[in-house]
Design an enzyme around this catalytic site. Structure first.
Site, PDB file in Angstrom:
ATOM      1  N   SER A 141      21.256  22.970  13.200  1.00 24.33           N
ATOM      2  CA  SER A 141      22.354  23.064  14.154  1.00 24.33           C
ATOM      3  C   SER A 141      22.319  21.898  15.119  1.00 24.33           C
ATOM      4  CB  SER A 141      22.274  24.380  14.943  1.00 24.33           C
ATOM      5  OG  SER A 141      23.336  24.465  15.868  1.00 24.33           O
ATOM      6  N   HIS A 193      28.938  29.258  17.229  1.00 21.38           N
ATOM      7  CA  HIS A 193      28.340  29.856  18.432  1.00 21.38           C
ATOM      8  C   HIS A 193      29.259  29.476  19.583  1.00 21.38           C
ATOM      9  CE1 HIS A 193      24.887  31.167  20.982  1.00 21.38           C
ATOM     10  NE2 HIS A 193      25.369  30.267  21.826  1.00 21.38           N
ATOM     11  N   HIS A 227      30.841  29.870  23.311  1.00 22.59           N
ATOM     12  CA  HIS A 227      30.660  30.347  24.680  1.00 22.59           C
ATOM     13  C   HIS A 227      32.009  30.635  25.321  1.00 22.59           C
ATOM     14  CE1 HIS A 227      26.389  30.280  25.922  1.00 22.59           C
ATOM     15  NE2 HIS A 227      26.270  29.583  24.795  1.00 22.59           N
ATOM     16  N   HIS A 267      53.704  55.575  31.097  1.00 24.48           N
ATOM     17  CA  HIS A 267      52.697  55.566  30.040  1.00 24.48           C
ATOM     18  C   HIS A 267      52.090  56.949  29.833  1.00 24.48           C
ATOM     19  CE1 HIS A 267      51.855  50.942  30.247  1.00 24.48           C
ATOM     20  NE2 HIS A 267      53.137  51.236  30.303  1.00 24.48           N
TER      21      HIS A 267
END
Length: 275
Positions: A14, A73, A75, A168
């Site tokens: 990686s 990955h 973030h 609602h």
């Protein structure tokens, strides 16, 4: 030597900050080892990527390394970790790093149950054989360990089956699917909550008086009258007087009486402040 001596070993490499790094620099690092690894990691380490950038970079890497699996990955610094992960999968990425509730540095990474939920909605067959029923209990367990709550932005949460506004709650009392479009029950969110508060309408107030507080004689007209008075007096709600106490006070002041019958309620109704 490692690949030659251990041909069955899965080798992963990686880069770091793969979406802020120019592609030429990534290629300069990835190219020399492309014949020896099974998977390339491409982390959005500081959460700068947009869905368009993710799609473009994943497709570029797939074309350059067609025999190597890709791992993402993402973030959440921009609040895009979930959509970036979904976009990456749609573009051909095979592996995504996740965590429970998205917990990680700063704003976290892709939440596991939110990603699984969205994958299921787009293509239920892709997750055939998985048992999702513990998804929500798992979120609750981790939140409890950390002495916090399941985030309100997490799809697999009771918040996603909690209704407040009068229009609602009135519709949900008749047919929950009007405002609940997704099969959250499959993911362990088996309860439903209607929130009694300043925004409540006559349907919820009538339901609450009949089925929760057991008042007699709650016709639609009576519920409408009490609802109007409740809305006029919402400023009385405070730490000492909850919406429930205010509503029952109004009902008693209007001459209504409680019955002794057992409840037939099948929907949990909460009040602001929990009182």
């Amino acid at each position: 030597d490692l690949r030659r001596n251990h041909p069955a070993l899965l080798l992963r490499f990686s880069g770091e900050d793969a979406f802020r790094t120019p592609t030429d620099s990534l290629f300069a690092v990835y190219d020399p080892i492309a014949d020896f690894v099974d998977r390339f990691g491409t982390p959005d380490t500081v959460g700068i990527a947009t869905p368009q950038q993710v799609a473009e970079r994943v497709m570029l890497l797939r074309r350059r390394y067609p025999k190597i699996a890709l791992e993402g990955h993402f973030h959440n610094d921009r609040g895009l970790a979930l959509i970036n992960a979904i976009t990456a999968i749609q573009a051909g990425m095979q592996y995504i790093n996740t965590s429970i509730l998205g917990l990680a540095e700063r704003s976290g990474i892709t939440p596991m149950t939110a990603l699984v939920f969205n994958l299921y909605l787009d293509n239920p067959g892709i997750l055939e054989g998985f048992d999702f029923s513990l998804s929500y209990p798992l979120n609750v367990l981790v939140a409890d360990i950390l002495r916090t709550l399941v985030p309100t932005t997490e799809p697999i949460s009771l918040t996603n089956r909690t209704h407040t506004a009068g229009v609602h709650t009135g519709a949900v009392l008749k047919d929950a699917t009007v405002y609940e479009a997704h099969p959250l029950q499959k993911f362990g969110v088996t309860e439903q909550r209607l929130l009694l508060g300043p925004l409540s309408g006559q349907h919820l107030i009538g339901y609450y008086l009949r089925e929760i507080s057991y008042f007699e004689g709650i016709s639609d007209d009576v519920a409408a009258d009490i609802s109007n008075e409740f809305k006029r007096r919402v400023s009385e709600i405070n730490d000492l007087k909850s919406p429930r106490l205010l509503l029952e006070e109004i009902a008693l002041q209007n001459g209504l009486r409680k019955s002794s019958r057992a409840t037939t309620a099948n929907i949990e109704v909460l009040t602001n402040g929990g009182k």
